[in-house]
Design a protein around this motif. Sequence first.
Motif: not given
Lengths: 294, 272
Positions: A113-115, B244-250
């Motif tokens: 799910l992650f970049s 990164s933490t902000i990025m993975i929330i959605l």
Amino acid sequence: MLNKNNKILPFVYLLPTAILLTIFMIIPILYTFYLSFFDWNLIAPTKEFVGLKNYIEVFTDPVNQKVILNTLIYIIFLVILNFVIPYFISLIVKFFISKMQGTYKVLFFIPSLFSLVVGAMIFTWILNPVSGPLAYILKAIGLTMPNWSNSGILAITVICLITNWKVFGYNFILLLTGLGSIPKNIIDAARIDGIPKWRLVWNVILPMNRGIAIYVLILTIVQGLQYVFTPINVITTGGPYYGSSNVIYQTYLNAFVLYKTGTSSALAITTFLIFLILLFLEIKFVESRDKDYV
Amino acid sequence: MFKRKVNLWHVLLILIVLMAILPILFMISNSFKTLQDSYSSMLSLIPKNPTIDNFLTLNRQVNLLGLTWNTFLMATIVTLGKLLTGLLTAYAFRSYQFRGKMLIYLLFVATIFVPFTIVMIPNYLVIAKLDLLNNVVGVALPQLCDATGIMIFLKTMEKIPNSLIDAAHIDQIPNRKIFFNIVIPILKPSIVSVGAIFFINSWNEYVWPTLILKDKGSFTLPLALQNYISSEGGTNFPLAMALSTIMIILPLLIYLIFQKYILNSISNSGLK
């Protein structure tokens, strides 16, 4: 029964896709092919025709030779990490355990799910040779962490591990699904005959699952070589001295850093030709015969 | 039936789960640690002095709202485009017999094998000519159709009984209505899951955006994150991890809600 009367309507439905593919894929491929016979720098008003020079450079230039060798190393690592290991694990989950299959599926998939930028960042932290947690643990047991970014082969290993972290779950699910579509009575029959499990896997399951396995294998190579672009660009930018660059990254460097569109295009066309061989294998072994239009 | 020995394979599988999940847990934990604590209590998952300073610092250094909006806008355009072209194309294949069908189908398969390097220079030039550099629309435009989506939709549409479509034809319902009022509602679960996959992939995209977005105001989240990573080892990890933490929330939220559908669609995309 399919509607055979209407000759125009299907093409109306296909039109948006056709226009997009023509503008952003078919014409670009032809244009890149055209550019591969010229020297150009992306900006200059004129292009100089140089014939096959760019293609000769792809195979004779020492940097390109190194990059082609690196690409082969990448392919070997990617196939082992992103195909062989997930395949092994999917066999374990399907045939050697009886509980929690669903849970493993859900959890294994999470990193997908992650970049890859996130993945690259986390792994530069974990694997930092001086202050990272792994170096810390190794020091506690008396080992030192190698400075992997100074070695091409170690950098390639780390970069492949990062993509492995991301695509493992995805490939695992594809392979597990393939194993799930093998008829159960075949497996039961073998079980009743008392054939050992590993024998069953080797002689029955693997051959029956060949279609999807080849599909995932080919995708691992084609997409893997492109996936590694992100960790390469974020962590090593191809270094040390092109030691972790591959043919995809080198194509990008030539186009947008060195402004040599000719070399870049020749590299791109060469990559495409190799991918086309893989496409041919995919169609031959995977695209199933029961589709009425194939 | 008393041989309930512990299956040792679970040890290996749980180890893999840890390798998949622990990096993310440490990342989230570090984003709430001070820089000092991130070194002194490196191996602890619970921050000793939890702080939201990293997020506040980030908010001062970059325009978090703008970055998130750019990423969201780009992913939304890409997702809607791919869904629309995918559904229309799959419907044409499902419902009509026409010349060149096999060839066109193989052409779609072939697009999966086109390396992005072969289209990047011409597409860059086109986007530049359209004056869409430093604009997420320029990033989205060349990727509004997707072969994998077409294949998943086609597989789902093939399950719609012909009798249903035939009945609609006999009732003289126009094709447009058959598509929007019959086919689309039946396909809802796979539209949602394929859409979720498209959105997450686009949200995370890095390669093509780096070519098109050079101006910091036009950046998406992955590009902003890259600016916080230094190959020379000077990275402020708590800060990078907060971003990164902000990025993975959605993506994580989408997965939590649609997990079952998403995994089903991925399985479907591989079924050959």
